[in-house]
Write a protein that holds these residues in place. Structure first.
Motif, PDB file in Angstrom:
ATOM      1  N   LEU A  17      58.577 -40.512  -3.062  1.00 43.10           N
ATOM      2  CA  LEU A  17      59.232 -39.631  -4.027  1.00 43.10           C
ATOM      3  C   LEU A  17      58.914 -38.173  -3.739  1.00 43.10           C
ATOM      4  O   LEU A  17      57.759 -37.814  -3.541  1.00 43.10           O
ATOM      5  CB  LEU A  17      58.763 -39.968  -5.446  1.00 43.10           C
ATOM      6  N   PRO A  19      61.005 -34.003  -4.530  1.00 37.18           N
ATOM      7  CA  PRO A  19      62.198 -33.399  -5.140  1.00 37.18           C
ATOM      8  C   PRO A  19      63.395 -33.495  -4.200  1.00 37.18           C
ATOM      9  O   PRO A  19      63.267 -33.297  -2.997  1.00 37.18           O
ATOM     10  CB  PRO A  19      61.783 -31.939  -5.343  1.00 37.18           C
ATOM     11  N   ALA A 277      66.603 -38.221 -12.331  1.00 40.27           N
ATOM     12  CA  ALA A 277      65.143 -38.157 -12.248  1.00 40.27           C
ATOM     13  C   ALA A 277      64.521 -37.491 -13.467  1.00 40.27           C
ATOM     14  O   ALA A 277      63.317 -37.582 -13.693  1.00 40.27           O
ATOM     15  CB  ALA A 277      64.737 -37.409 -10.976  1.00 40.27           C
ATOM     16  N   ARG A 278      65.337 -36.769 -14.264  1.00 38.89           N
ATOM     17  CA  ARG A 278      64.786 -36.058 -15.426  1.00 38.89           C
ATOM     18  C   ARG A 278      64.725 -36.935 -16.675  1.00 38.89           C
ATOM     19  O   ARG A 278      64.082 -36.560 -17.656  1.00 38.89           O
ATOM     20  CB  ARG A 278      65.629 -34.809 -15.741  1.00 38.89           C
ATOM     21  N   TYR A 281      61.426 -37.658 -18.144  1.00 38.08           N
ATOM     22  CA  TYR A 281      60.782 -36.514 -18.788  1.00 38.08           C
ATOM     23  C   TYR A 281      61.360 -36.261 -20.176  1.00 38.08           C
ATOM     24  O   TYR A 281      60.690 -35.747 -21.045  1.00 38.08           O
ATOM     25  CB  TYR A 281      60.993 -35.248 -17.957  1.00 38.08           C
TER      26      TYR A 281
ATOM     27  N   LEU B  11      53.580 -31.433 -11.645  1.00 39.23           N
ATOM     28  CA  LEU B  11      54.489 -31.948 -12.668  1.00 39.23           C
ATOM     29  C   LEU B  11      54.432 -31.018 -13.850  1.00 39.23           C
ATOM     30  O   LEU B  11      53.357 -30.682 -14.322  1.00 39.23           O
ATOM     31  CB  LEU B  11      54.047 -33.333 -13.144  1.00 39.23           C
ATOM     32  N   GLU B  91      59.257 -38.542 -11.447  1.00 43.01           N
ATOM     33  CA  GLU B  91      59.426 -38.116 -10.062  1.00 43.01           C
ATOM     34  C   GLU B  91      58.913 -36.675  -9.935  1.00 43.01           C
ATOM     35  O   GLU B  91      59.054 -35.886 -10.857  1.00 43.01           O
ATOM     36  CB  GLU B  91      60.906 -38.248  -9.660  1.00 43.01           C
ATOM     37  N   PRO B  92      58.310 -36.337  -8.795  1.00 40.37           N
ATOM     38  CA  PRO B  92      57.640 -35.045  -8.656  1.00 40.37           C
ATOM     39  C   PRO B  92      58.581 -33.864  -8.858  1.00 40.37           C
ATOM     40  O   PRO B  92      59.737 -33.912  -8.430  1.00 40.37           O
ATOM     41  CB  PRO B  92      57.131 -35.057  -7.216  1.00 40.37           C
ATOM     42  N   VAL B  93      58.078 -32.811  -9.528  1.00 41.47           N
ATOM     43  CA  VAL B  93      58.835 -31.568  -9.633  1.00 41.47           C
ATOM     44  C   VAL B  93      58.677 -30.818  -8.316  1.00 41.47           C
ATOM     45  O   VAL B  93      59.614 -30.216  -7.802  1.00 41.47           O
ATOM     46  CB  VAL B  93      58.328 -30.737 -10.822  1.00 41.47           C
ATOM     47  N   SER B  94      57.456 -30.857  -7.748  1.00 38.99           N
ATOM     48  CA  SER B  94      57.281 -30.423  -6.366  1.00 38.99           C
ATOM     49  C   SER B  94      56.147 -31.246  -5.786  1.00 38.99           C
ATOM     50  O   SER B  94      55.344 -31.813  -6.512  1.00 38.99           O
ATOM     51  CB  SER B  94      56.998 -28.925  -6.298  1.00 38.99           C
ATOM     52  N   GLY B  95      56.094 -31.310  -4.482  1.00 41.49           N
ATOM     53  CA  GLY B  95      55.106 -32.163  -3.836  1.00 41.49           C
ATOM     54  C   GLY B  95      55.663 -33.545  -3.566  1.00 41.49           C
ATOM     55  O   GLY B  95      56.876 -33.753  -3.641  1.00 41.49           O
TER      56      GLY B  95
END
Lengths: 283, 254
Positions: A17, A19, A277-278, A281, B11, B91-95
């Motif tokens: 995974l 971005p 993917a959001r 969240y 995140l 899922e990662p925001v970055s990385g």
């Protein structure tokens, strides 16, 4: 990227995974759909259990759905046949079929707005394809539709309605299922992000129930008939209703149904790919 | 072999559904001024005036086959979020997060079960989720029934279970399916002593098959017994990473 497919010669799966942007998002959304379809047996069991749970402990179980629809059809049928001045023999089969089909549309759309926001616990307990929740909602509503179809069948037998070109409902049902998936994913996403979506959708559906030829026959509007095609629900209802009622259907209605569906599918694909993917969240 | 790779993982969560934007904005500016001294995660306002919370910042580590990692840290340090990121839920925001092998999760307090359904139905659903056939599902149901010792309760809705029974069922189910990587959140408190002994035996037999465990807990004695390595999280960052005893002693002294 989330490739969950096993690599050649290696039974292990790799979850990778990071971005995504552009095309990668569409690929990930496609993987989600594919994984969701692979879990179809799970979605079917869940959809059936939803109905079983709703009626757990009741004597008639899911057949309460059938009875409710039957009462509604009889009550509305006699009243509106009188109001519109239509013979019961032509009106009641039309009404029974319309109400049952509209019941599927409106319940599915209402439930689609909370399809993700109600599953917070499941979404946050393990990774699973989001499309499973949409497929589960569709299966559940198809099962309800099957229970209600008994009413339509009985009315058709009583009034001796013979369907015409019945094979035409196969492509129509196919289109319905694709549209159902698109709208459930799309509205589920919006409903998860904006909590105002469920009430807005609820009121819009009420408006559409009255402006769409559900309880009234489309011929009643006379020369204004062309405008009805702008309403996405009318052509979609008509492509199933006409062959079953033994009526012929102008080609333009199929064209309108396909055009509305194409717009819906493109919108759903874009939004689902962009925001899939959001969802975790948001819920 | 590297089982888990986490590379510069960040995140942050959006904060929606707030009362109004002015309130949100004034809060964010007030908080960010003294975020240096503040425990927990900080509210940050980004360029588009969206309020976000940084939950994980620049996390990097790798786990090899057979390692048992414990996550420690105060409330809001990001332990649960890190576990969920490893599970692929966030899922990662970055990385980047890469996990090799199948993943088992015990993260939710209801442990991913449907409370209205019976224990057996929940087992069946989990087997369907993993795509198992009838025979395999049957042997898993038997395995879970033996471990959880629920007897006739398996035929009753899960909502009638005590929390201990629920944990036994969930733990038995999650470990019957032998994941390569098992992720557990701090929920073990509900189990009694004899259960912990049984659970430990089961986990150890899993680890012996070279499987990997990541767990978070507040109980030092459990961590000391179960983990070979600890990561101490603070404000979403790694404060310390090393062998269990070294990290735990420093953590408890702090």
């Amino acid at each position: 990227m989330n490739t969950t497919q096993p690599r050649a010669g290696d039974r292990e799966t790799i979850l990778d995974l990071f971005p995504l942007s552009g095309w990668g998002r569409f690929k990930a959304a496609f993987v989600d759909l594919r994984e969701g379809l692979r879990l179809l047996p799970l979605a079917m069991t869940l959809g059936w259990l939803d109905i079983k749970m709703r009626y757990r402990g009741s004597v008639l179980g899911p057949f309460w759905l059938t009875i409710t629809t039957a009462v509604m059809v009889i009550a509305l049928g006699f009243l509106y046949a009188e109001l519109f001045g239509i013979v019961l023999k032509t009106y009641l089969p039309f009404l029974a079929l319309s109400l049952v089909l509209w019941g599927y549309i409106s319940t599915l759309i209402t439930e689609s707005t909370t399809v993700f926001s109600q599953e917070t616990r499941l979404i946050q307990s393990a990774r699973r394809p989001f499309s499973v929740f949409a497929i589960q909602a569709i299966i559940r509503n198809l099962l309800v539709l099957a229970h209600n179809a008994v009413v339509v069948l009985v009315v058709f037998l009583i009034f001796d309605i013979v369907p015409l070109k019945i094979w035409l409902i196969l492509p129509a049902l196919g289109l319905w299922i694709i549209d159902s998936l698109a709208i459930t994913l799309c509205l589920g996403l919006f409903g998860a992000r904006f909590r105002d979506i469920p009430p807005i959708v609820g009121s819009l559906l009420q408006v559409f129930f009255f402006v769409t030829p559900v309880i009234w026959k489309p011929e009643l509007v006379g020369t204004l008939g062309g405008w009805l095609l702008i309403d996405p629900f009318y052509p979609l209802l008509a492509i199933i209703r006409a062959p079953l009622l033994g009526e012929t259907l102008p080609l333009v209605i199929w064209e309108a149904a396909l055009a509305h569906s194409a717009v819906l599918i493109v919108l759903a694909a874009v939004f689902f790919a962009r925001f899939r993917a959001r969802i975790a969240y948001w819920v | 072999m590297t089982r888990v790779l986490v590379d510069r993982l960040c995140l942050h969560f959006p904060v929606y559904h707030s009362e109004n934007s002015t309130l949100k904005r004034s809060m964010a500016s007030a908080v960010s001024n003294r975020s240096g001294q503040r425990a927990g995660s900080a509210l940050v306002e980004d360029a588009r005036h969206r309020v976000t919370i940084d939950v994980l910042k620049d996390i990097s580590f790798t786990l090899d086959k057979g390692e048992r990692l414990g996550l420690i840290g105060g409330n809001g340090a990001g332990k649960t979020t890190l576990l969920r990121a490893l599970a692929g839920i966030y899922e990662p925001v970055s990385g980047r997060v890469r996990v090799r092998g199948s993943i088992g999760t015990l993260l939710d307090t209801q442990l991913g079960m449907n409370m209205e359904l019976t224990g057996l139905e929940n087992i069946r659903l989990r087997c369907l989720f993993h795509g198992f056939g009838q025979a395999q599902a049957g042997s898993i149901a038997q395995n879970v029934a033996e471990f959880a010792e629920l007897g006739d309760f398996l035929a009753l809705p899960v909502k009638t279970y005590s929390s201990g029974m629920l944990v036994r069922l969930a733990f038995g189910l999650a470990t019957a399916i032998t994941p390569d990587v098992l992720l557990m959140d701090e929920w073990l408190m509900a189990g009694d002593i004899t259960f912990l002994e049984k659970a430990k035996k089961r986990i150890e037999s899993l680890v012996q098959d070279s499987d990997t465990l990541v767990m978070s807990s507040h109980q030092p004695e459990i961590i000391r017994r179960w983990c070979t390595r600890l990561i101490w999280l603070e404000n979403g960052q790694i404060r310390m990473d090393g062998p269990t005893d070294a990290v735990l002693d420093t953590y408890l002294a702090a």
